[in-house]
Design a protein around this motif. Structure first.
Motif, mmCIF file in Angstrom:
data_model
loop_
_atom_site.group_PDB
_atom_site.id
_atom_site.type_symbol
_atom_site.label_atom_id
_atom_site.label_comp_id
_atom_site.label_asym_id
_atom_site.label_seq_id
_atom_site.Cartn_x
_atom_site.Cartn_y
_atom_site.Cartn_z
ATOM 1 N N UNK D 109 0.849 -1.199 0.000
ATOM 2 C CA UNK D 109 0.000 0.000 0.000
ATOM 3 C C UNK D 109 0.884 1.248 0.000
ATOM 4 N N UNK D 110 0.284 2.413 -0.279
ATOM 5 C CA UNK D 110 1.099 3.623 -0.457
ATOM 6 C C UNK D 110 1.567 4.258 0.838
ATOM 7 N N UNK D 111 1.239 3.677 1.990
ATOM 8 C CA UNK D 111 1.618 4.299 3.257
ATOM 9 C C UNK D 111 2.778 3.606 3.958
ATOM 10 N N UNK D 112 3.026 2.340 3.662
ATOM 11 C CA UNK D 112 4.270 1.766 4.177
ATOM 12 C C UNK D 112 5.424 2.426 3.424
ATOM 13 N N UNK D 113 6.614 2.390 4.020
ATOM 14 C CA UNK D 113 7.735 3.119 3.423
ATOM 15 C C UNK D 113 7.951 2.789 1.951
ATOM 16 N N UNK D 114 7.953 1.486 1.637
ATOM 17 C CA UNK D 114 8.219 1.108 0.254
ATOM 18 C C UNK D 114 7.181 1.712 -0.686
ATOM 19 N N UNK D 115 5.920 1.676 -0.282
ATOM 20 C CA UNK D 115 4.856 2.217 -1.124
ATOM 21 C C UNK D 115 4.967 3.723 -1.273
ATOM 22 N N UNK D 116 5.303 4.410 -0.196
ATOM 23 C CA UNK D 116 5.466 5.862 -0.268
ATOM 24 C C UNK D 116 6.640 6.220 -1.169
ATOM 25 N N UNK D 117 7.674 5.374 -1.172
ATOM 26 C CA UNK D 117 8.830 5.614 -2.038
ATOM 27 C C UNK D 117 8.450 5.432 -3.511
ATOM 28 N N UNK D 118 7.609 4.446 -3.804
ATOM 29 C CA UNK D 118 7.139 4.277 -5.182
ATOM 30 C C UNK D 118 6.320 5.494 -5.609
ATOM 31 N N UNK D 119 5.469 5.993 -4.710
ATOM 32 C CA UNK D 119 4.685 7.193 -5.033
ATOM 33 C C UNK D 119 5.624 8.376 -5.305
ATOM 34 N N UNK D 120 6.684 8.502 -4.510
ATOM 35 C CA UNK D 120 7.672 9.564 -4.754
ATOM 36 C C UNK D 120 8.319 9.391 -6.126
ATOM 37 N N UNK D 121 8.625 8.146 -6.483
ATOM 38 C CA UNK D 121 9.226 7.879 -7.792
ATOM 39 C C UNK D 121 8.270 8.288 -8.906
ATOM 40 N N UNK D 122 6.995 7.969 -8.739
ATOM 41 C CA UNK D 122 5.985 8.372 -9.727
ATOM 42 C C UNK D 122 5.982 9.892 -9.865
ATOM 43 N N UNK D 123 5.990 10.605 -8.747
ATOM 44 C CA UNK D 123 5.957 12.071 -8.796
ATOM 45 C C UNK D 123 7.247 12.627 -9.399
ATOM 46 N N UNK D 124 8.385 11.990 -9.123
ATOM 47 C CA UNK D 124 9.642 12.422 -9.738
ATOM 48 C C UNK D 124 9.576 12.304 -11.260
ATOM 49 N N UNK D 125 8.824 11.317 -11.738
ATOM 50 C CA UNK D 125 8.715 11.121 -13.189
ATOM 51 C C UNK D 125 7.763 12.118 -13.846
ATOM 52 N N UNK D 126 6.704 12.520 -13.144
ATOM 53 C CA UNK D 126 5.676 13.324 -13.818
ATOM 54 C C UNK D 126 5.727 14.816 -13.479
ATOM 55 N N UNK D 127 6.482 15.199 -12.465
ATOM 56 C CA UNK D 127 6.538 16.625 -12.115
ATOM 57 C C UNK D 127 7.836 17.237 -12.639
ATOM 58 N N UNK D 128 7.751 18.500 -13.076
ATOM 59 C CA UNK D 128 8.961 19.178 -13.544
ATOM 60 C C UNK D 128 9.905 19.444 -12.386
ATOM 61 N N UNK D 129 9.362 20.012 -11.331
ATOM 62 C CA UNK D 129 10.162 20.295 -10.135
ATOM 63 C C UNK D 129 9.486 19.635 -8.950
ATOM 64 N N UNK D 130 9.767 18.365 -8.729
ATOM 65 C CA UNK D 130 8.986 17.583 -7.773
ATOM 66 C C UNK D 130 8.769 18.286 -6.437
#
Lengths: 304, 304, 304, 304
Positions: D109-130
């Motif tokens: 799920x997106x709240x355990x550390x690993x899941x939150x890190x994947x969400x961060x990776x997604x945002x790093x990919x889609x945002x210009x200035x994360x």
């Protein structure tokens, strides 16, 4: 049966054996090797040796080289080494993070990836020039000044080594890694890239069959007690999750690598190296396992 | 050092050694034993034998007896046995259900509880009178008509054996148990209750040091190939989650039990039995482990 | 959208929906059911109700019935119940022994098999006639004197229930089962065999939507605080390893069973029961999940 | 009871309550906070608000901030997000690598550390200035231009973040991380360092209680369906391995952080933020949990 007859008959039976194993393809550089290579070299402590097949061509030792790094670290650190890595079989696949988490960052043994990485960390702490000093050690016990790392293979592993990266950082979170992650990994990937021919590998393992003494000069390079202990670890942990199977079918201490090499020893008698790149589903050379099983069956002699 | 000198010096050093281990107390009948008992008996294949301490008093073999049930099942079933139980170290505590679930009801090896229960199930299927036939087999390889189960101990285990009950039912859900749960457990608890003195135990293990032949009559009771394989399984799986440690420190195939007994062999040389009821935290006799480590150190001789 | 329009449109859309799920076939008696049955019944706390499809045919509640056994045990034992079973999602398949071993015989929640078995054990200890008393309780909260167990289904489960047998014995080894294994299992298999129509099921769940009061007579049969807590457990643990998915897609507390039934409630509004025997790979009715997802989407109303 | 009376009575009862919890000490910068701070702020969707204690002092949101990163990623990616992270409770401690390995690099799920890190990776990919874009998003939904990261806290976490490093590399080995490890971690540690007062936190969560609309301007910033789903994930996964307990005792969707903050919402009614730095053994604010349990008990109102 005599050594030569046994090897000859094994080689003839197996050279056309249909091998359903597949190459290690996760390291691109290793996937380039001819999968049909097959060589076996047996070197006795009395000086005799026997060779069949592709025994003069270099291949990548991969995990087989972990026997050398363990031996060097153990010879310098002594029993303190066991504070940082155990000597028990892992009972899981060779990359598993499970038990590492369950056991607070202490790897089960020095041959699973995590344990080999801890040994590399130990060597990074105690050697001035880890890679050069290690190479010198291996050349000395092998009596062979021409042994080298393969930089292309080391680089190839570095690029796909995310999981080993994770292992080092994970153990660092438990305080069981002292050096910078990149330094430990650079040493580890070079270690794995060490290349030998079957002949060189068999000769470099003679010291483990000979109580720590070189066969040529009778020099005691490693203590007899420690050699026995390294042999015991090979016996219980040397074949990933197939160590029991290897003890059961072959009955010799040994170590395999995903480059398709296996080295094994019969203490007091001989060292043998076999190379065939196709791996079974446990990551061990399938033809190599078969050849060594036939060897102890034909010789009617194992440590058991 | 000679056998007698080694044993004598071990016995004298250890008899007053402060042993911090504790008794197996989950089986009420076993908790009644005097915790300070200590005996060691070594029996050579050349007929010599050496004895120190409490070697003429019977104790409960517990898991040591699993070597006999495995040997009998293997001698009848042959390689088919390995469809139902593996030969790999478990890498977990001896009761664990984890790996059993992960591996679909196939126990990792015949010495963890689940594996020993499968072996009992196999024997229940192929023997007319499992308990009587098994006892006869043990008496024959031991050359000793006086060996017996201890019904009080068997009953004591039966009453607290919920976890073994669970193991049998769990494996039944995977189709890896054929007989009624109660029948398998009755055989299992009797097997574990088998009693021997150190002398009887050492003599009953001589066949494993002698390639399957009895020492007295030179009869080939078990095939030489299978004896080697049973020895290999002892080496990699004989000490719960301390098999690696035993190989590392002692360097002999062996088997321990929570009754405080350990039997070990040096193929081609001797069988040795040691008994001391206090157990370390892995469930192995702590003084027994120590005695055997000192033995191979003093003799400067192990299989490695 | 109004209730009737929503149900009608759901029923029409789904009645010809190609359902790739498969029947629970490990209980022979359940495998005989017509896999194409489909009914949905919604009952409001204001007395209105809506019905589409096969809502007058009885089916086996299986795990849905665990809501009733939990409610009865909780109403008698109060907070002491949580010493023996937790309230956390399991994060594993519904039969797993892993976490049970890791957590010393305390099941994670009352809806996984182990937890439901502990609840049965509690009821066996506190009820004079567990099966009869339980049935009376369910009839009372359902306002329906005709509810019954199905002896053929209970017997069918008994014969294949090795794993549940193992669970009880395993927890007994941790001291978390008080009654004889057979007694606990007999109650458990009867509980699971409880039969209802969709209409009866929806009406029996109204009390969970109505703060513990019966809708007909406004009797407070269960305390309002405890009803909320049972609802919370349904929300976090009611769908095996798909509880998060159900909260995410449907957004109502509910409970599913391998008989293909699902009951869910919107506190303060309604109870709904759906039945369709084909299960998805997590063991929940696939068409039932879909129907309830469409329901809260069309009504634009969930607890979130 | 009315909101103000409830909060007042909770504050008075708890301000001198002996809290046996301990501070998160693995992040040095967080260990400097006064452990006796305690504040509670409740903000209704009708515009009313109630405040007691230290509600005007900033604290580190830590994992509470993961609700915002999830909301932003979900609003841009939609359902594709669930290919890379699940919505099921983890049933294990919040750092566990176990299930990640078992489930091939897809966090539960997106709240355990690993899941939150994947969400961060997604945002790093889609945002210009994360980092800047994310901060702008949070300021907008919070209606508060003064929200900021705390660089000292972010740096403090970076220096001890070996385990998060390991998680990113481990998921990279499964192909579930696209960006460079350092980039993902830099974003993640800044996210966790986000600071708010109780007042700001309660107001920033109002949008989750109000179907995705801002309370001040009635702007639909997030879709109503997605808000419900984020709320559902908070309910089942928002409290590490205590999500079931929180649903059981409090009965509201919410999210905690190791900075001692908890935010929770009652959809259609209010958002509440509480802050008290001492944590229980599951990593949640112990006084905060207690305060929210008392809140829904006194109001006699939860989502269940």
């Amino acid at each position: 049966m005599q050594y030569n007859d046994a090897l000859k008959s094994i080689f003839n039976e197996l050279k056309d054996w249909e091998d359903l194993g597949s190459m290690a393809d996760y390291i691109p550089e290793l996937a380039k090797v001819n999968p049909n290579k097959f060589g076996i070299y047996l070197s006795c402590i009395n000086g005799e040796s026997f060779t069949y097949g592709d025994t003069q061509e270099k291949f990548s030792l991969q995990s087989v080289a972990k026997v050398f790094s363990l031996s060097l670290a153990y010879s310098i650190e002594g029993a303190r080494l066991w504070d940082r890595v155990g000597v028990e079989p892992s009972g899981n696949s060779f990359n598993s993070l499970w038990q590492l988490e369950y056991e607070n960052g202490i790897p089960r043994n020095p041959f699973i990836n995590s344990g080999a990485l801890v040994v590399c960390d130990v060597l990074c702490s105690i050697l001035d020039n880890p890679k050069a000093d290690f190479l010198q050690f291996v050349r000395k016990i092998a009596g062979n000044p021409n042994l080298n790392f393969n930089p292309a293979v080391a680089k190839s592993e570095q690029e796909t080594g995310h999981r080993n990266h994770a292992l080092v950082d994970f153990m660092k979170s438990y305080g069981n890694i002292e050096n910078p992650t990149e330094k430990v990994l650079d040493f580890y990937f070079n270690l794995c890239s060490l290349e030998m021919t079957c002949e060189a590998l068999a000769k470099s393992f003679l010291i483990f069959a000979n109580g720590g003494k070189t066969v040529e000069d009778n020099l005691q390079l490693l203590s007899s007690v420690r050699i026995k202990r390294v042999n015991a670890i090979m016996q219980t942990c040397g074949f990933y999750d197939e160590a029991g199977e290897f003890a059961f079918r072959v009955g010799l201490p040994g170590k395999s690598g995903v480059g398709g090499g296996i080295a094994a020893i019969h203490p007091g008698h001989y060292a043998v190296a076999v190379w065939s790149p196709r791996l079974n589903d446990k990551g061990n050379s399938s033809k190599g396992m078969k050849a060594l099983e036939m060897l102890t069956t034909k010789l009617e002699l194992s440590i058991f």
